[in-house]
Design a protein around this motif. Structure first.
Motif, PDB file in Angstrom:
ATOM      1  N   LEU A  16       0.831  -1.201   0.000  1.00  0.00           N
ATOM      2  CA  LEU A  16       0.000   0.000   0.000  1.00  0.00           C
ATOM      3  C   LEU A  16       0.869   1.256   0.000  1.00  0.00           C
ATOM      4  O   LEU A  16       0.603   2.193  -0.756  1.00  0.00           O
ATOM      5  N   ALA A  17       1.887   1.279   0.819  1.00  0.00           N
ATOM      6  CA  ALA A  17       2.784   2.442   0.859  1.00  0.00           C
ATOM      7  C   ALA A  17       3.441   2.663  -0.492  1.00  0.00           C
ATOM      8  O   ALA A  17       3.555   3.800  -0.964  1.00  0.00           O
ATOM      9  N   ASP A  18       3.849   1.582  -1.144  1.00  0.00           N
ATOM     10  CA  ASP A  18       4.456   1.695  -2.480  1.00  0.00           C
ATOM     11  C   ASP A  18       3.455   2.211  -3.501  1.00  0.00           C
ATOM     12  O   ASP A  18       3.760   3.100  -4.289  1.00  0.00           O
ATOM     13  N   SER A  19       2.246   1.656  -3.490  1.00  0.00           N
ATOM     14  CA  SER A  19       1.255   2.021  -4.511  1.00  0.00           C
ATOM     15  C   SER A  19       0.718   3.433  -4.334  1.00  0.00           C
ATOM     16  O   SER A  19       0.263   4.049  -5.296  1.00  0.00           O
ATOM     17  N   THR A  20       0.776   3.971  -3.121  1.00  0.00           N
ATOM     18  CA  THR A  20       0.285   5.330  -2.872  1.00  0.00           C
ATOM     19  C   THR A  20       1.420   6.334  -2.755  1.00  0.00           C
ATOM     20  O   THR A  20       1.171   7.511  -2.532  1.00  0.00           O
ATOM     21  N   ASP A  21       2.656   5.854  -2.875  1.00  0.00           N
ATOM     22  CA  ASP A  21       3.843   6.701  -2.722  1.00  0.00           C
ATOM     23  C   ASP A  21       3.811   7.438  -1.386  1.00  0.00           C
ATOM     24  O   ASP A  21       4.055   8.640  -1.302  1.00  0.00           O
ATOM     25  N   ALA A  22       3.487   6.691  -0.330  1.00  0.00           N
ATOM     26  CA  ALA A  22       3.388   7.274   1.014  1.00  0.00           C
ATOM     27  C   ALA A  22       4.745   7.797   1.472  1.00  0.00           C
ATOM     28  O   ALA A  22       5.786   7.210   1.182  1.00  0.00           O
ATOM     29  N   ALA A  64      10.456  -2.118   9.388  1.00  0.00           N
ATOM     30  CA  ALA A  64      11.751  -1.436   9.400  1.00  0.00           C
ATOM     31  C   ALA A  64      12.757  -2.175   8.523  1.00  0.00           C
ATOM     32  O   ALA A  64      13.610  -1.554   7.886  1.00  0.00           O
ATOM     33  N   ARG A  65      12.656  -3.481   8.454  1.00  0.00           N
ATOM     34  CA  ARG A  65      13.564  -4.283   7.634  1.00  0.00           C
ATOM     35  C   ARG A  65      13.215  -4.192   6.151  1.00  0.00           C
ATOM     36  O   ARG A  65      14.099  -4.134   5.297  1.00  0.00           O
ATOM     37  N   LEU A  66      11.923  -4.140   5.814  1.00  0.00           N
ATOM     38  CA  LEU A  66      11.473  -4.189   4.422  1.00  0.00           C
ATOM     39  C   LEU A  66      11.424  -2.834   3.727  1.00  0.00           C
ATOM     40  O   LEU A  66      11.547  -2.761   2.514  1.00  0.00           O
ATOM     41  N   GLN A  67      11.206  -1.778   4.471  1.00  0.00           N
ATOM     42  CA  GLN A  67      10.903  -0.478   3.886  1.00  0.00           C
ATOM     43  C   GLN A  67      12.111   0.401   3.656  1.00  0.00           C
ATOM     44  O   GLN A  67      13.045   0.408   4.443  1.00  0.00           O
ATOM     45  N   SER A  68      12.042   1.191   2.578  1.00  0.00           N
ATOM     46  CA  SER A  68      13.056   2.217   2.342  1.00  0.00           C
ATOM     47  C   SER A  68      12.551   3.567   2.840  1.00  0.00           C
ATOM     48  O   SER A  68      13.333   4.494   2.992  1.00  0.00           O
ATOM     49  N   ARG A  69      11.242   3.666   3.119  1.00  0.00           N
ATOM     50  CA  ARG A  69      10.674   4.913   3.635  1.00  0.00           C
ATOM     51  C   ARG A  69      10.687   4.864   5.166  1.00  0.00           C
ATOM     52  O   ARG A  69      10.808   3.796   5.757  1.00  0.00           O
ATOM     53  N   PRO A  70      10.542   6.017   5.828  1.00  0.00           N
ATOM     54  CA  PRO A  70      10.530   6.021   7.292  1.00  0.00           C
ATOM     55  C   PRO A  70       9.349   5.249   7.872  1.00  0.00           C
ATOM     56  O   PRO A  70       8.254   5.242   7.297  1.00  0.00           O
ATOM     57  N   VAL A  71       9.604   4.592   8.976  1.00  0.00           N
ATOM     58  CA  VAL A  71       8.569   3.875   9.727  1.00  0.00           C
ATOM     59  C   VAL A  71       8.537   4.457  11.127  1.00  0.00           C
ATOM     60  O   VAL A  71       9.550   4.464  11.834  1.00  0.00           O
ATOM     61  N   LEU A  72       7.387   4.989  11.515  1.00  0.00           N
ATOM     62  CA  LEU A  72       7.202   5.581  12.836  1.00  0.00           C
ATOM     63  C   LEU A  72       6.433   4.588  13.693  1.00  0.00           C
ATOM     64  O   LEU A  72       5.341   4.160  13.319  1.00  0.00           O
ATOM     65  N   VAL A  73       7.006   4.218  14.844  1.00  0.00           N
ATOM     66  CA  VAL A  73       6.361   3.286  15.767  1.00  0.00           C
ATOM     67  C   VAL A  73       5.904   4.103  16.986  1.00  0.00           C
ATOM     68  O   VAL A  73       6.726   4.686  17.674  1.00  0.00           O
ATOM     69  N   ILE A  74       4.599   4.129  17.208  1.00  0.00           N
ATOM     70  CA  ILE A  74       4.008   4.885  18.303  1.00  0.00           C
ATOM     71  C   ILE A  74       3.659   3.911  19.420  1.00  0.00           C
ATOM     72  O   ILE A  74       2.984   2.903  19.182  1.00  0.00           O
ATOM     73  N   PRO A  75       4.070   4.207  20.656  1.00  0.00           N
ATOM     74  CA  PRO A  75       3.749   3.309  21.763  1.00  0.00           C
ATOM     75  C   PRO A  75       2.238   3.138  21.953  1.00  0.00           C
ATOM     76  O   PRO A  75       1.480   4.096  21.811  1.00  0.00           O
ATOM     77  N   VAL A  76       1.835   1.913  22.231  1.00  0.00           N
ATOM     78  CA  VAL A  76       0.430   1.615  22.516  1.00  0.00           C
ATOM     79  C   VAL A  76       0.239   1.798  24.004  1.00  0.00           C
ATOM     80  O   VAL A  76       0.727   1.012  24.807  1.00  0.00           O
ATOM     81  N   LEU A  77      -0.474   2.866  24.376  1.00  0.00           N
ATOM     82  CA  LEU A  77      -0.653   3.176  25.794  1.00  0.00           C
ATOM     83  C   LEU A  77      -1.988   2.703  26.339  1.00  0.00           C
ATOM     84  O   LEU A  77      -2.161   2.580  27.531  1.00  0.00           O
ATOM     85  N   ASP A  78      -2.959   2.470  25.471  1.00  0.00           N
ATOM     86  CA  ASP A  78      -4.309   2.143  25.938  1.00  0.00           C
ATOM     87  C   ASP A  78      -4.660   0.676  25.688  1.00  0.00           C
ATOM     88  O   ASP A  78      -5.789   0.356  25.415  1.00  0.00           O
TER      89      ASP A  78
END
Length: 149
Positions: free
Chosen positions: A99-105, A134-148
């Protein structure tokens, strides 16, 4: 921006992703990967009946995606110019990458590891989506902590 959402979406992950998209004036694509389906390309070559990347339509998959969409709407309001919802099929990290590739995210956003023994067992059996991205992507990957959780 692509935001991967889980079956039970994390409110803080969704709000943080939406806030970042708004600050950057970017459209947010919220994507749920249905784990109950798969792509025909992953079937053995001799049993494949088509060469399409489109998944087979199954009416039983409507419930999970509508549950996720309803959770997103409760937090973000109705989809529109700010955000949209997509249902994907296949392995989670690979589907989000496609999806990220097809939408140029410009960015992929996912929730971090959930706490607890069951979540730890799932990571042992299935692996970590954030680590795989993180291993597969060339674009940035943001990991947000799950607090809830």
């Amino acid at each position: 921006m692509v935001l991967g959402v889980a079956w039970e979406p994390s409110g803080n992950v969704i709000r943080a992703g939406a806030a970042l998209a708004a600050r950057l004036n970017a459209h947010l694509i919220c994507a749920f990967v249905d784990p109950a389906s798969y792509l025909t390309e992953w079937e053995p070559a001799g049993s494949r009946t088509s060469a399409s990347l489109d998944p087979a339509v199954k009416s039983e998959t409507d419930f999970p995606s509508s549950h996720v969409r309803d959770g997103l709407q409760a937090i973000l309001g109705p989809p529109g110019e700010e955000w949209t919802f997509r249902v994907l099929n296949g392995a989670v990290a690979q589907a989000l990458c496609r999806l990220a590739d097809s939408t140029d995210a410009s960015l992929l956003i996912v929730g971090g590891q959930r706490p607890g023994r069951l979540a730890a067992m799932e990571r042992i059996l299935e692996g970590s989506v954030s680590a795989e991205l993180a291993r597969l992507q060339s674009r940035p990957v943001l990991v947000i902590p799950v607090l809830d959780a």
